[in-house]
Write an enzyme that holds these catalytic residues in place. Structure first.
Site, PDB file in Angstrom:
ATOM      1  N   TYR A  38       1.087  -0.917   0.031  1.00 21.40           N
ATOM      2  CA  TYR A  38      -0.219   0.042  -0.150  1.00 21.40           C
ATOM      3  C   TYR A  38       0.933   1.276   0.446  1.00 21.40           C
ATOM      4  O   TYR A  38       2.379   0.870   0.202  1.00 21.40           O
ATOM      5  CB  TYR A  38      -0.562  -0.155   1.731  1.00 21.40           C
ATOM      6  CG  TYR A  38      -0.417   0.788   2.839  1.00 21.40           C
ATOM      7  CD1 TYR A  38      -0.278   1.303   3.321  1.00 21.40           C
ATOM      8  CD2 TYR A  38      -0.007   0.016   3.556  1.00 21.40           C
ATOM      9  CE1 TYR A  38      -0.002   2.222   4.342  1.00 21.40           C
ATOM     10  CE2 TYR A  38       0.972  -0.528   4.751  1.00 21.40           C
ATOM     11  CZ  TYR A  38       1.026   1.216   5.227  1.00 21.40           C
ATOM     12  OH  TYR A  38       1.726   0.902   6.120  1.00 21.40           O
ATOM     13  N   CYS A 163       4.855   3.832  -1.782  1.00 22.24           N
ATOM     14  CA  CYS A 163       4.811   2.381  -2.212  1.00 22.24           C
ATOM     15  C   CYS A 163       5.718   2.345  -0.756  1.00 22.24           C
ATOM     16  O   CYS A 163       6.751   2.469  -0.745  1.00 22.24           O
ATOM     17  CB  CYS A 163       5.201   1.688  -3.007  1.00 22.24           C
ATOM     18  SG  CYS A 163       4.834  -0.116  -3.341  1.00 22.24           S
ATOM     19  N   HIS A 164       4.962   1.030   0.092  1.00 21.47           N
ATOM     20  CA  HIS A 164       5.386   0.852   1.481  1.00 21.47           C
ATOM     21  C   HIS A 164       6.850  -0.488   1.057  1.00 21.47           C
ATOM     22  O   HIS A 164       7.516  -0.460   1.733  1.00 21.47           O
ATOM     23  CB  HIS A 164       4.681   0.560   2.233  1.00 21.47           C
ATOM     24  CG  HIS A 164       5.162   1.120   3.827  1.00 21.47           C
ATOM     25  ND1 HIS A 164       6.229   0.381   4.555  1.00 21.47           N
ATOM     26  CD2 HIS A 164       3.916   0.620   4.818  1.00 21.47           C
ATOM     27  CE1 HIS A 164       6.809   0.893   5.571  1.00 21.47           C
ATOM     28  NE2 HIS A 164       4.910   1.468   5.889  1.00 21.47           N
ATOM     29  N   ASN A 165       6.553  -0.342   0.054  1.00 20.54           N
ATOM     30  CA  ASN A 165       7.165  -1.901  -0.064  1.00 20.54           C
ATOM     31  C   ASN A 165       8.257  -1.760  -0.768  1.00 20.54           C
ATOM     32  O   ASN A 165       9.757  -2.358  -0.709  1.00 20.54           O
ATOM     33  CB  ASN A 165       6.783  -2.924  -1.258  1.00 20.54           C
ATOM     34  CG  ASN A 165       6.016  -3.702  -0.740  1.00 20.54           C
ATOM     35  OD1 ASN A 165       4.391  -3.123  -1.871  1.00 20.54           O
ATOM     36  ND2 ASN A 165       5.740  -4.799  -0.184  1.00 20.54           N
ATOM     37  N   ASN A 316      13.283  -1.346   3.384  1.00 17.23           N
ATOM     38  CA  ASN A 316      12.200  -1.200   4.897  1.00 17.23           C
ATOM     39  C   ASN A 316      12.756  -1.908   6.463  1.00 17.23           C
ATOM     40  O   ASN A 316      13.146  -3.411   5.769  1.00 17.23           O
ATOM     41  CB  ASN A 316      10.923  -2.370   4.910  1.00 17.23           C
ATOM     42  CG  ASN A 316       9.761  -1.637   4.185  1.00 17.23           C
ATOM     43  OD1 ASN A 316       9.336  -0.553   5.335  1.00 17.23           O
ATOM     44  ND2 ASN A 316       9.360  -1.878   2.815  1.00 17.23           N
TER      45      ASN A 316
END
Length: 463
Positions: A38, A163-165, A316
């Site tokens: 997301y 985009c968190h990815n 991340n």
């Protein structure tokens, strides 16, 4: 509360200012989690410094050019995600230099119209962010949507959907810092980005690690579990978001509930312990039911002397150890026990634990729908608002962070954010999302801990 409509330009794609490598880059196993598919939202408010004459005449154009230059260094951000063929749905980044979305906007309001002190919920937030479409659709789409809104006072607001990815919160701020530095004419970023996603991938583990990691066992035990949690069954329109401000006075009152040997407990440990207890009681869980606390930990930094993460890594790099106990064990024992549990959970993220968590994260990918039953997620994002790296010389960062209670994909989270209270003190604002009836009970429980302070602690925001 102020109301306004922003005048927006048409969205335009901004590509890297110079040619960049065309290649395919894999994500790490920590990046490639289904819950991260997301766009995370971050917003920053900036005030023009008095007496400065070096503010760009065309601010939005200058920032757009700096964004294009930043993408030379962060060129994967200008690419697109796709699922690897035959790879079980694993994500890779095609570095295509297609660009990111940039929107220019103006609003006939002043910075002070957003409130003094500047605290969430920010009025007309949707006017400060461009529309990313379906925030859970990340394949083949731009990885960043950015809007810069100039205000009538000369200040401006920068709003991001990223985009968190591709990046976690720290990585997003690192990228924003680069744009800020290039905006004021720096030749190169002070911190060069590092990809190196293999350091948080299972194949990188140099020694065999037993999984699942014990910190994730509560989640794995929830596979194929049918939940009766009111937080999961209540639709968002029947919930309310509120923001609780804790200044020096409130923290001093809460610390009186702790014995002397916990005098060095951090405000995060103390506030997390109190809010978890109040939230659990407010939600009416039964005494024998098991409840969980999930703490999102940034694996970078001096606190983690055994970190695997290279400086400049913007992927991340967060791990979420979990504490679990019964409602009675949480709510009927002294607050000191809860504070110590929060601290132990934080300190559990060792080098060996991180490697095991990477393997477990890769293992969990096979089950994208874990049940987060009776779980409270907490993140300390106060470093976002520290602002030291977001100074523009002629403008100062005055507030912002993650502007939503929970986030766009989860109703379970609280963010701890830095702010100023009405007395101008450095304070912490904590977001919370609960069913309406539970929120009223939560406030009553919190009042007991705070001895019913005279000052208003709550800033309400109905969803």
């Amino acid at each position: 509360m102020v109301s306004f409509k922003a005048r927006r330009s048409e969205p335009r794609l901004v590509s890297p200012a110079r040619p960049t490598p065309r290649e395919t880059k894999p994500l790490s196993d920590v990046d490639d989690q289904h819950p991260l598919r997301y766009y995370e939202t971050v917003v920053g408010f900036f005030r023009t410094c008095p007496g400065r004459t070096d503010r760009p005449a065309d601010l939005k154009r200058t920032i757009r050019a700096a964004l294009a230059e930043a993408l030379v260094y962060y060129y994967p951000v200008a690419g697109r995600l796709r699922e690897e063929e035959g790879g079980g749905g694993k994500l890779v980044v095609e570095c295509t230099a297609e660009g990111v979305v940039f929107v220019e906007a103006d609003a006939d309001v002043r910075l002070e119209d957003f409130g003094e002190p500047l605290l969430p919920p920010y009025p007309c937030l949707e006017e400060l962010l461009c529309d990313p479409g379906d925030i859970k659709a990340i394949i083949g789409r731009p990885l960043l949507f950015m809007q810069v809104t100039e205000l009538k006072c000369g200040g401006f607001v920068a709003g991001f959907h990223m985009c968190h990815n591709i990046a976690d919160g720290f990585g997003m701020i690192q990228f924003m810092m680069t744009v800020a530095e290039l905006t004021v004419g720096e030749a190169v970023p002070s911190l060069l980005p590092v990809w190196n996603r293999e350091v948080l991938s299972m194949a990188h583990s140099s020694s065999p690690v037993t999984y699942p990691n014990s910190a994730y066992e509560p989640l794995l035990n929830s596979l194929d579990f049918t939940s009766d949690d009111v937080m999961l069954s209540t639709p968002p329109h029947r919930m309310i978001a509120e923001y609780f401000v804790f200044g020096q006075r409130e923290l001093a009152i809460l610390r009186r509930h702790l014995p002397g040997y916990l005098a060095d407990s951090t405000s995060f440990e103390l506030l997390t312990a109190v809010m978890w207890r109040c939230r659990t009681i407010a939600l009416g869980y039964q005494s024998s039911q098991r409840v969980r606390l999930m703490i999102t930990m940034n694996a970078r930094g001096r606190w983690n002397c055994h970190t695997l993460i290279p400086w400049g890594y913007y992927g991340n790099a967060h791990f979420s150890p979990i504490a679990e106990l019964t409602v009675d064990e949480l709510c009927k024992k002294p607050l000191a026990d809860t504070v110590e549990l929060v601290r132990r959970t934080k300190l559990s993220v060792t080098k060996e634990c991180m490697r095991s968590m990477v393997d477990t994260t890769a293992y969990i990918r096979q089950w994208p729908s874990l049940t987060m039953d009776k779980t409270y997620e907490v993140s300390d994002t106060r470093w976002i608002a520290a602002g030291n790296g977001l100074q523009l010389g002629w403008a100062e960062y005055v507030g912002g962070g993650i502007p939503l209670a929970g986030d766009l994909t989860s109703k379970l989270g609280s963010h701890h954010m830095r702010c100023k209270n009405e007395d101008g003190e450095d304070s912490t604002v904590v977001s919370l999302l609960l069913p309406r009836s539970a929120m009223e009970r939560f406030k009553k429980e919190m009042d007991v801990w705070l001895n019913r302070p005279e000052k208003n602690l709550v800033i309400p925001s109905s969803l």
